[in-house]
Structures are given as structure tokens and as C-alpha cells.
Design a protein around this motif. Sequence first.
Motif, PDB file in Angstrom:
ATOM      1  N   ALA A  97     -21.701 -48.818  24.754  1.00 44.56           N
ATOM      2  CA  ALA A  97     -21.760 -50.215  25.646  1.00 44.56           C
ATOM      3  C   ALA A  97     -22.311 -51.166  24.639  1.00 44.56           C
ATOM      4  N   CYS A 103     -27.574 -53.604  26.421  1.00 46.75           N
ATOM      5  CA  CYS A 103     -28.592 -52.803  27.233  1.00 46.75           C
ATOM      6  C   CYS A 103     -28.782 -52.809  28.451  1.00 46.75           C
ATOM      7  N   CYS A 104     -29.047 -51.637  29.206  1.00 51.68           N
ATOM      8  CA  CYS A 104     -29.283 -51.614  30.504  1.00 51.68           C
ATOM      9  C   CYS A 104     -27.999 -51.598  31.260  1.00 51.68           C
ATOM     10  N   GLU A 105     -28.015 -51.365  32.382  1.00 53.02           N
ATOM     11  CA  GLU A 105     -26.444 -51.629  33.083  1.00 53.02           C
ATOM     12  C   GLU A 105     -26.084 -53.219  33.248  1.00 53.02           C
ATOM     13  N   ASN A 139     -20.757 -44.396  35.142  1.00 55.60           N
ATOM     14  CA  ASN A 139     -20.874 -43.242  34.460  1.00 55.60           C
ATOM     15  C   ASN A 139     -20.390 -43.297  33.107  1.00 55.60           C
ATOM     16  N   LEU A 180     -20.335 -45.910  31.492  1.00 58.36           N
ATOM     17  CA  LEU A 180     -20.964 -46.915  30.927  1.00 58.36           C
ATOM     18  C   LEU A 180     -22.240 -46.070  30.319  1.00 58.36           C
ATOM     19  N   ALA A 181     -22.724 -45.382  31.170  1.00 59.85           N
ATOM     20  CA  ALA A 181     -23.920 -44.528  31.153  1.00 59.85           C
ATOM     21  C   ALA A 181     -24.016 -43.614  29.843  1.00 59.85           C
ATOM     22  N   TYR A 182     -22.811 -42.747  29.682  1.00 55.06           N
ATOM     23  CA  TYR A 182     -22.589 -42.130  28.616  1.00 55.06           C
ATOM     24  C   TYR A 182     -21.864 -42.705  27.337  1.00 55.06           C
ATOM     25  N   ASP A 201     -22.688 -44.166  24.422  1.00 51.96           N
ATOM     26  CA  ASP A 201     -23.681 -44.449  23.510  1.00 51.96           C
ATOM     27  C   ASP A 201     -23.410 -44.220  22.100  1.00 51.96           C
ATOM     28  N   LYS A 251     -18.264 -34.852  30.433  1.00 52.31           N
ATOM     29  CA  LYS A 251     -19.640 -35.071  30.627  1.00 52.31           C
ATOM     30  C   LYS A 251     -19.817 -35.447  32.221  1.00 52.31           C
ATOM     31  N   LEU A 287     -17.799 -55.538  27.545  1.00 53.40           N
ATOM     32  CA  LEU A 287     -18.921 -54.635  28.149  1.00 53.40           C
ATOM     33  C   LEU A 287     -18.943 -53.227  27.009  1.00 53.40           C
TER      34      LEU A 287
END
Lengths: 432, 432, 432
Positions: free
Chosen positions: A358, A361-363, A389, A391-393, A395, A406, A426
Motif C-alpha cells: 500500500a 499510510c492508513c486507509e 482487505n 489494501l489492509a494486507y 504490507d 488471508k 494506491l
Amino acid sequence: MSEELITKGAEMHRLASQLYPICRSLTGNGVRQTLAILQQQGLDISVHEVASGTPAFDWYIPEEWNVDEAYIEDSKGNRIVDFTTHNLHLLGYSEPVNRTISLAELQPHLYSLPEQPDAIPYVTSYYHRRWGFCLTHRQRETLDEGQYRVVIKSQLKPGSMTYGELIIPGESPDEILISTYVCHPSMANNELSGPVVTTFLAKWLNQLPSRRYTYRIVFLPETIGSIYYISQHLASLKKNVKAGFVVTCIGDERTYSYLPSRQENTLADRVAKHVLKHLDSEVDYYSYLDRGSDERQYCSPGVDLPVCSVMRSKYGTYPEYHTSLDDLNLVTSDGLLGGFNVLKSCLLLLEHNTRYQASVCCEPQLGRRGLYPTISSKDSANHVQDMMNLLAYADGSLDLIGIGDKINAYAGNLLPIVEKLVYEGLLLKESS
Amino acid sequence: MSEELITKGAEMHRLASQLYPICRSLTGNGVRQTLAILQQQGLDISVHEVASGTPAFDWYIPEEWNVDEAYIEDSKGNRIVDFTTHNLHLLGYSEPVNRTISLAELQPHLYSLPEQPDAIPYVTSYYHRRWGFCLTHRQRETLDEGQYRVVIKSQLKPGSMTYGELIIPGESPDEILISTYVCHPSMANNELSGPVVTTFLAKWLNQLPSRRYTYRIVFLPETIGSIYYISQHLASLKKNVKAGFVVTCIGDERTYSYLPSRQENTLADRVAKHVLKHLDSEVDYYSYLDRGSDERQYCSPGVDLPVCSVMRSKYGTYPEYHTSLDDLNLVTSDGLLGGFNVLKSCLLLLEHNTRYQASVCCEPQLGRRGLYPTISSKDSANHVQDMMNLLAYADGSLDLIGIGDKINAYAGNLLPIVEKLVYEGLLLKESS
Amino acid sequence: MSEELITKGAEMHRLASQLYPICRSLTGNGVRQTLAILQQQGLDISVHEVASGTPAFDWYIPEEWNVDEAYIEDSKGNRIVDFTTHNLHLLGYSEPVNRTISLAELQPHLYSLPEQPDAIPYVTSYYHRRWGFCLTHRQRETLDEGQYRVVIKSQLKPGSMTYGELIIPGESPDEILISTYVCHPSMANNELSGPVVTTFLAKWLNQLPSRRYTYRIVFLPETIGSIYYISQHLASLKKNVKAGFVVTCIGDERTYSYLPSRQENTLADRVAKHVLKHLDSEVDYYSYLDRGSDERQYCSPGVDLPVCSVMRSKYGTYPEYHTSLDDLNLVTSDGLLGGFNVLKSCLLLLEHNTRYQASVCCEPQLGRRGLYPTISSKDSANHVQDMMNLLAYADGSLDLIGIGDKINAYAGNLLPIVEKLVYEGLLLKESS
């Protein structure tokens, strides 16, 4: 199903029908004819000949075997068993014979299956000189006492072993290995489905505008072929092959099957398990202890390639296996197409599988980019949830298959989302 | 079962019978007599004496306790409870007494089990001065009011603690530790089975033509004995001991039991679990939280030895535990033999357990070496499959136990296969 | 339950009642009033204002919203829907309006729940200009055709976003983060329970004689508040925060809930799971895929803070969620107290959680230190067993929570044992 897919299934079945009558074995003209037909599909397969007696690790290339004719004649002169009727009638690698013998003398040379009285069994004797005929048990039981003339006009002598190799180049020297075998006589699931599906995978790869991976596709005689091939390419295979598949038994409609590599969780295994998990079909999961094809060589200690096997009904598990009942009724257009699609999905995911990170930082605020659908439905909700999801993973530690595992989403469905997010800046694709 | 094995079981039971009447405790002549009898089995056990008061980590060696006689006489002069009848009648470490007292005064000194009215309980008071008698509850209920003479002629005074040590040298300074205890009076499973089985393991090790490991075998008083022993040998134990076993409760016929080391998956644990898994018997698996014998010391923080416990019915779990019912009917020849065999199998596997590496790339051609059986049967099929699987996993990263676990084969059954393959040059033994 | 605890529950419920009528939103005076009331609880909360338009990673601080009045009047001049009756009646971030319109024109601006006809729904439109009213479906169905006057006197214009921050210093610069949100209008579980419980945790921390950790406690508008806060403190948060909790939905009595951090097994997760496991109540365990509050920001890639969420009934899972039914009947004194106690237990364990090392080799002799209870009961037996097990696993590699997990004991119950053993010199606390 699209017209195009129906056509592809039918084309594969047609190719299988064309190859079916040929008598293939470890060596001999049947393999050459087979490779010639595959070349006619527009594939630049290079054909290699390896002389009998050539060493390959612990083995030697066997003598070449060819058959002119082979039959049993009864005392009235009727050819009651004839190689021209079905090439399974002749025990593979039979030595020449031309004798008239009693039924009692003949019996030790006959092979049939009492439990499957209508099936001609598939029997070979590559490394022990023998001759023999295979027939249905029903026919065997009708044989009268009396004299039988047995004729096998075969040549079993130094020659060469033939195999085909097709390299489809990609942007990277990293390779995907696809290995199938061309050494079985007239049987369909094991083994015309493998070379047929592999051929159509090669045709599909060929027409892609670009490929990330280089594809190394080999059409080998089983066991000795892969052993020889590995012996000639060990260092480069170990260096370049990132994932590989043994393609076999991939044409019937009953189930899908997965047999892991010895190392169990290589890239090949991960993509195969991911695709099969998201398939809306039954899948039988096997252990490497159930192995039986060329993964035995690719995964052997010291070779250690990341090669697994995705099949439909696995060799040794279905009743028609290694008999004349494994025919083109068992293997269907739909069966072949299903196998093709699963392997194509694996290759497609491998082409796009990489680590993503991503970029903010943050959503991110998806709304102002129009990445939230304007009309909300269950599908779009799933889509947005998958996007969040993902974007959340993202890393940088998980590849796309890992993210899919996941977040319980099929990585194939994540690809268009990834594309959008990369376009919007993004999501960053791993550079290397 | 072979005649030899039947004999060995009987011999073990005979040795147990010989040791049974002796009054053992943490210290005293019972331990010395016991070790002398074990020496008579042809073992070069060195006997050590440690003076009372000697410190050992957080502890001190207790005073030595010996008993001449101990009994309760009723008012008619009948000895109704007598140490010479059963040494469990006397509370362990009882101080001397010689008084005539009422039943009411006697009662606080009596120990019995209402739930097991025919059992004499085993009670001790090592670290608090007391005297007492243990008897069946049935007898206790028959005691009349009236006067009783209680006589305990014991000595409880500075002396020494006795233990035995036997070193059986091997090719390597690496050691296997076998620890058992010799501090229990007349009880059989807990604890004559431990010293008896250990003695026969030592005799078996002694007669081996060669040993890879050095065996450190200790016969100790429980807890204080192992604490003292560790305090004297901590550095060398930590350096040399590769696996160890506490041998206790290993003589009945009911079940097998396993209690892990604190670290749970040491070499000792791996071999024990492997052997027990392939045993055709019931096995109870415990946690280290269920510990109760000298693994408490061997596995304590800072000691951290790879020591687990393989037992038959575990202490504390069977009804006869710590009573006179734990006798030589409960412990049998077959029970002892079973325990002996499991531990012997563990030691045998440890002797041969190493990493193996296949010497040729790809599968070797077993046929031309005659490694395929000429007559095929279910056993031979398993044998060939084990051979192929063993070669398939012999990548130098797994030891034989690990390969056995991976291929679901008992490593003990793989040993003859390994031997053949090493002989044929197909398998290389890890050099170090 | 102690009088003190009953009082604490009642005090929390009283604070919730005081805060309940205030119209909170992302921005505006409601947040300021809320923080002022929390300050009155004796907390030195610093109040920060961030100007509208200020960038924060991918976002901007929105305009400030305040409301003077808002109502719908029917043709007879009756205020049938009025913001002063319940602030949920007004769609959050409604723009000003003052018109008389037909029911048909009004309908697209009305929000109600046919499935929950007595509930006023909670609806907002932060990032898309709209106006609207929320009402019960039962009332909506009674609306006659005819003209309605709609009045919203709101200001939606550049201003600032308000948040509160409270730092309670400890011995170490290592921090525990507690994050709750103050942006919801009159709803109780989601979300007055979070700020109320957080306030009482802060009061409890304040009165501790000493603290190991520094506590960073933030009262933020959800999402944009945490994004802004992270954007301002990213480096120090990443450096200092050792564990953190998002405090939300923690006031009803139905269940407890746990939602992990993205990394799943951080210190925060470990302590939360340990406490919840030993709680004698139902616990619902969620996945990070079920996330929905500020852990979305704290755990996002690149932020990666060890922040999980311990709740009672999780947002989105209970029928009253995001409606007027989520009121002070749903949230009770007992519910708040339960939530408070669980989080307090987590903080207490974190304060004392460290690695311990047994100071003597082998088991210590507890008897001569009087650490065995003189009267034996089931509780004391557990106590002694916990003490022995704690010593057995105190090898310096496990922290207290890890030891508790290993020995199936609540670490909170181990604390007095640890204290005794440290006092006796049998256990050493990790120095750093």
C-alpha cells in the motif's frame, strides 16, 4: 459456457482422437508420430533423439522398440488377438516370436483381468525380455485346447529415445516447467489427456502479448525421459524453475486431484491449492507418498524442484486405469476443458503473482476516487470488501496468492482490483 | 514370543522378587543391599556415599535412616502390626519410639485407606520428624480400646546417602542418560520395575559388540538423589547428554505411557513418540504438567536436559499406586518385558539414528540391483514402498526417525533397508 | 460484588447519562462539550483543534458542523420530527435547508428501517453534501400527503476538528495506547461506552502509586481522527507503543468480543486473549477481516501498531446497533463494569508481565520456607501446583502471560505467587 470454450474442449478431444490409435511406448516411432502431430498444432517443438545405452544418472537409455505386426492365430487360421485391433493387445516391449504352441504353453504369456472381464489390461516389460499378449478375460476363457500360432514382428534393438521440448520465452529467465509424457499406447486419461492439455496450454501461452515467465514445456517418455532430461539440465533447472507441473490424468469429468511436491509448500503448490480451493468442484488432496509420475524425479533429493501435480482422476484410483476402458468415452471435451482451465488459472496467477505494498499510510479515501460503486449490490459489497482487505494486507510481505489466502478471496478475482489500485497509485508492485 | 524373550521376562521378574523384601528408603542399608544385588547381575556399578548435610543446590542430604525392628503389640502381647511382615507397615523415616499408649493416643500415628480397606498405604515423612504405622483399614477397624505397646527401633542420624552409577562407554563422548530410583520399599511397579528394567537394559548394552553412544546409568534416591547428582555433574551432563529417560513404573501390563520433557520435542521425545506410535498397544500421552519423577530435576530451568519418561501405568494413575497392592502380581514377566522392549527399541533407534542422503539424483534403478523382491506379496510391496519413500526423503535434512515419521513407517523396520541401500552405495550416512 | 465495584458501575452509567443527550459528530461543539465533561472527571485531557482542510495522509480534515435547530413541521404547524427530541432525527452533516415541500419531495430525504419500525436509524453523509431526517418507520407510515416545512439551521463550514489527548507518564517511555472515539450522537454502546470506560481506566491509572508504562489515551473522532493523529505521531507511536486497545462497544451485558490486530499475536493480542480465556463468560472471537473501527488505521501497512480490540457486543452484530435502540437501557452499570474490569485486567497484567528466571537449579525446597500451605485444600493444592509449574517454566524465555498459557493458569492469579517467590529469592525478574 462460451462458444469459444466449447470449441476449445471439442478441439482438444479431436486432437486426442487423432493421437489415440498410435502405439506409443518409451521409445519408437509412435513417439515420433505423436510429436509430429503436436507440431502440426503450430508449436515449435524441438525433437531430440538420445541413443540407446546413453547413461542418465543411475539409468541407461533402453533399446528402441518398434512393432510391425503381432497376433495370435487359432488352429483354424483366425487371428483371434491382433495388435492392429488394439495396441494394448501386445505386451509392451515384447521381443519377437514366431511359433506354434499349445494353449498350455501360451497361457503364461497371456494377461487378463478376471475382475474386469471386458477390459484389455496394459502390461509392459521394459527391463526384462519377455513376450506376451493382453486380452479380455472373457475372451481368454473361450480359448480351446489346441495349437496357436503366435507372431510378433517387433524390433527391440539399439536405436534412440525421442522427446520433445518447447521453450516459450518470457521477460524473465525465471521459468515455469510443464512436463507431460508421451509413452502410453491407446489409453486416454492416462495418457493422452496430459499431452493434449499441455499442447493447448502452450498454444494459449504462445498467443499472449507478453509473458513474465519463460515456459519450459517437455513431452517425455515417463521416468527414463524425465531422468535423462534432468541429467542434462540439472543446474539450469535448479537455477531457473520457480514452479512446475506434471500434467497427467487430466481429461475425465469425475473430480480434480492435487499431489504436492515433496517440499509441500512451494510456489507451485501454493498456486495449485489456491486455485483448487476456489474451484466449485470436488478436489481430492493426496500426499507426496501417493506420488507416481515424474514428480518422483523432479522432487527427488538433490533435484528438489518445486513441481506438483494437478489432475482430474489420479492414476491408480479409477477403475478404468491401465486398461482399454480408459478410452475416449471416459475422457471428454468437458473433462479436458476443466483440466485446461485449472492449469491456465494457475499459470495466469503465477504471471501476476507478486508482492504489493500500500502506498499511503492508513486507509486511503476511496470515495473521492470513485472506487466505491455508485450502485450497491451484494457483488459490489464483496468487491469493496475485497479491495479494503487487499489494501489492509498489502504490507509488502505477502504475495497476491498469500493475500487471497488471508482474506478468503480468489486471487484471480483480485487482479482487476489490483489493476485499479495500481492505476490510482494506491498500490505499489514489488519492483524486482 | 521367542524362548529367549520369555526367559528374559522371567529373569526380570525373578530379580524383582529378590529385591522386593528389602526396606529401601532415601538412605540406609536397603539401598546398599539393592545395589549389591544389581552388581551381582554382572554390572560394574560404582557405589557412592554422600554424607548427610552435604548441600546440593537448594537442598541438603538428609540423615540416614535404618530400622532394626518396629511393631505394635496389643495388651495380650500379640504383635498385631509388624515391620517384618511388610515394611510398608512402618511410616518411612519414623523416629524411634518405645511406649505403651491408649488407642486414642495411637490413632494419630496410624495411616490407612478407608476406600481401599485391604491396602497398606505407603507414607513417609522425610523432612518432618514423626513416627507412625500404616495398616489396612480393615485391621484398623478391629482395634479394641486398650493399651498398645509401640516399638520402633530405628536410627535416624547423620550417615550418608547411597547411589549407584554405571558408565558403559561408546564410540562417542555423547551420552544417553538412563535414570531410575532405588528408594521405595516393598512395592513393585513403583518402584522395582524401574531398577529391574534398567539393569536388564544395561546388561543388553554391555553385550553389544559396539556402541555409538556412551551410556550413563544412575540408580538414585528420587528427588534428592537426582538433585545431588545433577549438582555434581551439571556441566558435563549439559554438554554430553543427547537424550535421556527416567525409568519408572514400567512393569505392569495395562498400558504404555509417555511423559514429555519440558522442551517437548527433544531427541528423547522424538524417539519415544516414534516407538510408541508404532507399538500395537494402547498408549497414554501425558503433558509435562503431569510430571512427578526425576524429570522434574533433569528438565528444570538451567538444567534443561532432553529427558522424558516412557512408562507402563504412570505413577498416580492406577489404583494400587503407593499401597501394598502394588506387588509382584501387578508387575509381571510380560509387563516388564514389554517395558524393556520399548526402551530397548528407543536405544536401538538412537544408536542408528542419523541423517541420510541419497547418493544419486532421481530414483535409482533398483531392479538391476535385485532390490525388488522376486516374489511379490503384501509385505514385500510395503518393503519396496518403504525403500522408495526412504530414498525420496533422504535429502540429508531428516534423520531416520524424521524419515519414518514422514513416510509413516517404523524406523526400526527401515534399518535393514538402510543397510542394503548403504551397502549398494545408494544411501550415504552423515559422516559426523 | 464489592460495594466499591457497584459504585464504580453506577458512576460510569451516570457519566454516560450525562453525555448521552449531546449531539456529537466528527466535528463541532458536541465533541468540545464531551471533552469538557471528561475533564471534569479530574483528567488532564489536553484538547486539540485541527483546522478544516488540513491534510492527513490521503485525507483532509472536513468542515465543521454545528446545528442550532432542525425539524419537520406538518401543514398544521406541528413539529412532527424534531432534533431537540432526539439528535438521531437529523442526518449527520446535513446542510442547511428551509423549504416547504410536498411529501413526495420529502420522501427521498427520509430514512427509516422497515424491519425495525420503532427505531430511528443513525445516518450520516460526511463526504457528500445532503440533508435528511431519520425517523421511525412507524411514524413515517402515518405521514399524510400534503406540504411539510423542513428547517435545518446548521453551519457546515471551515472550522476545526477537536480531539483530546491524555498522557499518563510511567517509569518507562514504552507506551500503552488506548484509543476511543467521541463522534457519535445519542447512542450508548456504540458509542458512549468507549469514552466512559476509557475515562474510568484513566482515573484508575492516575491513582496507581507507580506505573511501569506510559499511557497514551486519545479521544478522537473515528477514522479521520485516528488518521490525523497517526499522521502527526507516526514515528513516536511506532517506536514507543508496545500494546494498544481500541475501546468501543463495551457497555452491554451480552457477551465479550475480541478482534485481533492485523499481526494477530502482538503483546496486546496475547494479553487480551489470556484474560478473555480465563474469564468465566462467553467470548466471541473475531478475525481482523471483521474489523470496523480505528484498528483499521493503527494496524494498516506501514503503521503496524500492536493494537487489538476488546469489546462486549461488537458493532454491527447486535440488533440495536446504529439506531436509537442502542440506548442507556442496553448499556448498564454491570455491562460497563464488566468491560472496565477486563481492560483493567489487561493493563494490570501488562504492568507486571515480564520474563522470570528460576534462581536455583532443580526444584527448590519449598517446605523449609513455609511455601507449602499448612492446611491442604483443593485451592491450596492448585496454588502449590501453580507455584511448582511456574518455577518449572521460569526459564527466562517465557513472560508471565506465556507461562500462564503454558501451565493453564491465569497470570493474574500467578502474580501473588510471583511476589512470594521473588521475595524468597527463588525467582529473578528480568532486569531490563
